[in-house]
Design an enzyme around this catalytic site. Sequence first.
Site, PDB file in Angstrom:
ATOM      1  N   GLY A  43       0.731  -1.166  -0.076  1.00  0.00           N
ATOM      2  CA  GLY A  43       0.278  -0.111   0.242  1.00  0.00           C
ATOM      3  C   GLY A  43       0.473   1.212   0.443  1.00  0.00           C
ATOM      4  N   ASP A 101      -3.898   2.003  11.871  1.00  0.00           N
ATOM      5  CA  ASP A 101      -5.967   1.864  11.950  1.00  0.00           C
ATOM      6  C   ASP A 101      -5.627   1.607  13.784  1.00  0.00           C
ATOM      7  OD1 ASP A 101      -7.900   1.560  12.011  1.00  0.00           O
ATOM      8  OD2 ASP A 101      -8.340   0.042  10.895  1.00  0.00           O
ATOM      9  N   LYS A 129      -6.187   6.610  11.226  1.00  0.00           N
ATOM     10  CA  LYS A 129      -7.555   6.998  11.428  1.00  0.00           C
ATOM     11  C   LYS A 129      -7.295   6.871  13.074  1.00  0.00           C
ATOM     12  CE  LYS A 129      -9.885   3.383   8.671  1.00  0.00           C
ATOM     13  NZ  LYS A 129     -10.304   1.747   8.453  1.00  0.00           N
ATOM     14  N   PHE A 150     -14.218   2.270   5.835  1.00  0.00           N
ATOM     15  CA  PHE A 150     -12.438   1.805   4.918  1.00  0.00           C
ATOM     16  C   PHE A 150     -12.363   2.212   3.818  1.00  0.00           C
ATOM     17  CE2 PHE A 150     -11.340  -1.514   1.850  1.00  0.00           C
ATOM     18  CZ  PHE A 150     -10.584  -2.360   3.420  1.00  0.00           C
ATOM     19  N   VAL A 151     -11.485   3.053   3.659  1.00  0.00           N
ATOM     20  CA  VAL A 151     -10.885   3.704   2.656  1.00  0.00           C
ATOM     21  C   VAL A 151     -10.240   3.023   1.874  1.00  0.00           C
ATOM     22  CG1 VAL A 151     -11.168   5.629   3.554  1.00  0.00           C
ATOM     23  CG2 VAL A 151      -8.842   4.920   4.027  1.00  0.00           C
ATOM     24  N   ASP A 157      -6.094  -0.604  -0.517  1.00  0.00           N
ATOM     25  CA  ASP A 157      -7.438  -1.572  -1.994  1.00  0.00           C
ATOM     26  C   ASP A 157      -8.209  -2.314  -1.231  1.00  0.00           C
ATOM     27  OD1 ASP A 157      -5.426  -3.799   0.675  1.00  0.00           O
ATOM     28  OD2 ASP A 157      -6.058  -5.835  -0.485  1.00  0.00           O
ATOM     29  N   ARG A 163      -6.319   0.088  -5.628  1.00  0.00           N
ATOM     30  CA  ARG A 163      -4.690   1.211  -5.292  1.00  0.00           C
ATOM     31  C   ARG A 163      -4.409   1.956  -6.418  1.00  0.00           C
ATOM     32  NH1 ARG A 163      -2.684  -2.622  -1.173  1.00  0.00           N
ATOM     33  NH2 ARG A 163      -2.422  -5.000  -1.490  1.00  0.00           N
TER      34      ARG A 163
END
Length: 178
Positions: A43, A101, A129, A150-151, A157, A163
């Site tokens: 990511g 997160d 987050k 959820f982003v 992804d 992505r």
Amino acid sequence: MHNDIKKILISEDDLAKGIKAIGEKITQDYQGKEPLMVGLLKGVIPFIGDLIKNINVDIEIDYLRVKSYDGSKSSGSVNVVGGYVPEVKGKDIILVDDILDTGQTIYKMKKLFLNAGAKSVKVCVLLDKKEGRVLDINADYYAFDVPKEFVVGYGLDYNEKYRNLPYIGVLKEEVYRR
Ligand code: IMP
Ligand code: MG
């Protein structure tokens, strides 16, 4: 692909501005040093690619592949895929990831690097987050706060897709029912 997006949270322009600001801060903080930036695959790729162009001191780069997510839920455990861990002994490490997160990924990697003799370990993420946090860990550098949603996009992804979106967005509910 763009059709699956319910709303755009952070535009391409805003991403560029936020990343430039982090790059300038890192440049100030690492004067006279030569940090090793360790990016967490997969990511981190768009973020680290744009970030390093805004850093104006000598750096080294390496990557590590970890996996903690399964679909859109945190699996709770973090694994180093393939077993490759960069040589960090005596180095100033900047751990770079797309999003902080629950904190499990970064927490575990920071500990791993400190145990392996890193001189310092700082955490740099694109998105924070904060409401998702389970462990007591924070980012030293981050560009944007995001809500507990959820982003996807710009490296992030959903089941390996999205992505390549140039912005950060939220998926339509129907995508999760496919
Ligand atoms: P943490 O270990 O819970 O902090 O999660 C970090 C990793 O989970 C990140 O490297 C992401 O790959 C993934 N992740 C967390 N939140 C999201 C999200 O909203 N969208 C996509 N991936 C996410
Ligand atoms: Mg992921």
